[in-house]
Design a protein around this motif. Structure first.
Motif, short mmCIF file in Angstrom:
data_model
loop_
_atom_site.label_atom_id
_atom_site.label_comp_id
_atom_site.label_asym_id
_atom_site.label_seq_id
_atom_site.Cartn_x
_atom_site.Cartn_y
_atom_site.Cartn_z
N ASP A 331 -1.40 -22.78 -10.04
CA ASP A 331 -0.96 -21.67 -9.19
C ASP A 331 -2.09 -20.67 -9.02
OD1 ASP A 331 1.25 -20.04 -7.91
OD2 ASP A 331 0.61 -18.66 -9.49
N VAL A 332 -2.09 -20.00 -7.87
CA VAL A 332 -3.02 -18.91 -7.61
C VAL A 332 -2.22 -17.72 -7.09
CG1 VAL A 332 -4.97 -18.07 -6.25
CG2 VAL A 332 -4.96 -20.42 -7.06
N THR A 333 -2.40 -16.57 -7.74
CA THR A 333 -1.76 -15.34 -7.29
C THR A 333 -2.84 -14.43 -6.73
OG1 THR A 333 -0.04 -15.50 -8.98
CG2 THR A 333 -0.37 -13.35 -7.95
N ARG A 334 -2.68 -14.06 -5.47
CA ARG A 334 -3.64 -13.15 -4.84
C ARG A 334 -2.97 -11.81 -4.59
NH1 ARG A 334 -4.72 -18.25 -2.95
NH2 ARG A 334 -6.90 -18.89 -3.11
N ALA A 335 -3.69 -10.75 -4.91
CA ALA A 335 -3.11 -9.41 -4.77
C ALA A 335 -4.18 -8.43 -4.34
CB ALA A 335 -2.48 -8.96 -6.09
N LEU A 336 -3.73 -7.33 -3.79
CA LEU A 336 -4.59 -6.20 -3.45
C LEU A 336 -4.02 -4.95 -4.09
CD1 LEU A 336 -5.40 -6.66 0.35
CD2 LEU A 336 -7.08 -6.65 -1.50
N ILE A 337 -4.88 -4.16 -4.70
CA ILE A 337 -4.51 -2.82 -5.17
C ILE A 337 -5.12 -1.84 -4.18
CG2 ILE A 337 -4.56 -1.22 -7.12
CD1 ILE A 337 -5.31 -3.63 -8.90
N LEU A 338 -4.30 -0.97 -3.59
CA LEU A 338 -4.80 -0.10 -2.54
C LEU A 338 -3.99 1.18 -2.43
CD1 LEU A 338 -3.84 -1.68 0.93
CD2 LEU A 338 -2.71 -2.24 -1.20
N PRO A 339 -4.59 2.25 -1.90
CA PRO A 339 -3.86 3.51 -1.72
C PRO A 339 -2.76 3.38 -0.67
CG PRO A 339 -6.23 3.87 -1.65
CD PRO A 339 -6.01 2.40 -1.55
N VAL A 361 0.59 -0.79 -4.57
CA VAL A 361 0.30 0.40 -3.78
C VAL A 361 0.28 1.63 -4.68
CG1 VAL A 361 1.01 1.80 -1.81
CG2 VAL A 361 1.39 -0.68 -1.79
N VAL A 362 -0.81 2.39 -4.59
CA VAL A 362 -0.97 3.61 -5.37
C VAL A 362 -0.31 4.75 -4.61
CG1 VAL A 362 -2.58 5.18 -6.50
CG2 VAL A 362 -3.15 2.74 -6.27
N ALA A 366 -0.34 8.76 -8.79
CA ALA A 366 -0.95 7.48 -9.21
C ALA A 366 0.10 6.45 -9.63
CB ALA A 366 -1.96 7.70 -10.33
N LYS A 367 1.36 6.63 -9.23
CA LYS A 367 2.38 5.64 -9.55
C LYS A 367 2.17 4.40 -8.71
CE LYS A 367 7.38 4.92 -9.81
NZ LYS A 367 8.72 5.51 -9.58
N ILE A 368 2.27 3.22 -9.36
CA ILE A 368 2.02 1.94 -8.69
C ILE A 368 3.34 1.30 -8.29
CG2 ILE A 368 0.95 -0.33 -8.86
CD1 ILE A 368 -1.13 1.78 -9.04
N LEU A 369 3.44 0.90 -7.04
CA LEU A 369 4.60 0.17 -6.53
C LEU A 369 4.15 -1.21 -6.11
CD1 LEU A 369 6.21 2.97 -4.32
CD2 LEU A 369 6.83 2.32 -6.64
#
Length: 372
Positions: A331-339, A361-362, A366-369
């Motif tokens: 498996d490959v999980t791709r993600a982006l962390i972004l404002p 999403v920041v 700074a809470k992450i969703l």
């Protein structure tokens, strides 16, 4: 190859400070994503703790570099840092190599420099007597803190050798379970990469106390720490080389690239997203977070020598992936962390182009969703 096409020199103190301030926040966000991933059952508590260790080491390395280049273009001989502007957004590999080299000489430099208190007193005296900025003394203080950081903190280096964590044991089957973890700063991609391997040990002597096997295991794993190698190649080679060790899973975390409208040159839809999201300083970025996973689906017995057989792992692969993007993994999980602002632009105009990519999403405070 002309490095001017791939590298960018941060040629001012302001640019350097902005760059490291951005990464300081991003590393905090990665920590939050790691914790969120535990709640989403994407990684285990033990894996999150290990990742936290490497994130702390990476933050220490970046803190050290921020002091090394604190006075860029403001003091003589201050030096300038290079980043990979096209593929990673991180400092180039040579910066990490030099960091390690400097750490071996750090105590000698500290012995030759006045302590912080003396330097600060000299700075005050200079300001009062000369009425000019004490740039030379500021540079000396920054270098003092740089070398102190190299001596006192654990660092993320080009090679971070394997360590072992005990998970548990099965007395009936006479096996112990460990997580072996190691990391590298990939020389081709200029991206930090972390490896976690769950291993069953059926040998008579525990692996961490086996002076014959453990050094060989460490050498073998470091030699395989290349992003272009498939996880299947790494796991199968390890399984065949060590009869008493059985790799049950192998994960590789790519902590990048970091895209930034201010510092890097993007290609594809992420370029448009960041260009349109430009606004408040520090919110024009996105960090890619990719996790490759390979899981054993059982064992089979194979011939090992003339009269012997040994168990070998059979790994679960995606047999229906025709794109080749999941070749050699389960498996490959791709993600982006972004404002949040960049996420809004992405959802409004480019959501189809990021199908299958998880978004962290920041938001405010700074809470992450997490969105899929």
């Amino acid at each position: 190859m002309d490095l001017s096409y791939t590298h960018r020199v941060l040629d001012s103190a302001r640019a350097t400070r902005r760059y490291f301030a951005k990464f300081d926040r991003i590393i905090d966000h990665i920590r939050s994503v790691t914790e969120l991933s535990v709640g989403e059952k994407l990684i285990s508590r033990a894996e999150a703790d290990i990742l936290g260790q490497y994130l702390g080491d990476l933050n220490n390395s970046f803190t050290a570099l921020s002091y090394k280049y604190l006075m860029t273009n403001r003091a003589p001989d201050s030096g300038k840092m290079s980043i990979d502007k096209t593929e990673s957004g991180f400092p180039v590999f040579s910066e990490i190599i030099q960091l390690a080299a400097d750490s071996t000489q750090a105590k000698k430099h500290l012995n030759s420099l006045p302590d912080q208190e003396r330097l600060k007193k000299d700075m005050v005296n200079h300001i009062l007597s000369e009425r000019t900025a004490p740039t030379t003394l500021q540079y000396a203080l920054a270098q003092r803190i740089y070398y102190e950081t190299l001596v006192s903190e654990n660092l993320f280096l080009s090679q971070n050798h394997p360590q072992i964590v005990w998970v548990g044991k099965d007395l009936k089957r006479k096996k112990r379970r460990y997580i072996i973890h190691w990391a590298s700063y990939d020389s081709k991609t200029n991206i930090p990469v972390v490896y976690l391997m769950v291993v069953d040990d059926t040998a008579s002597r525990a692996l961490p106390h086996d002076e014959r096997r453990w050094p060989r295991v460490q050498d073998a794993l470091m030699a395989q720490s290349l992003s272009e190698l498939k996880l299947l190649t790494i796991a199968k080679g390890f399984d065949e080389d060590f009869d008493g060790l059985h790799p049950k899973s192998l994960r590789r975390f790519h902590l990048g690239p970091m895209h930034s409208h201010a510092f890097t040159e993007q290609h594809g839809p992420i370029r448009n997203v960041l260009a349109e999201a430009v606004g408040e300083e520090g919110l024009d970025w996105a960090l890619a977070w990719t996790v490759e996973t390979l899981i054993s689906d059982g064992q089979k017995w194979v011939k090992s020598g003339v009269f012997k057989q040994a168990p070998r792992e059979v790994y679960k692969l995606d047999a229906f992936d025709l794109s080749g993007k999941m070749d050699g993994v389960t498996d490959v999980t791709r993600a982006l962390i972004l404002p949040h602002r960049a996420y809004q632009v992405m959802e409004e105009k480019y959501s189809e182009q990021f199908a299958g990519v998880r978004r962290y999403v920041v938001g405010q405070n700074a809470k992450i969703l997490s969105y899929t």
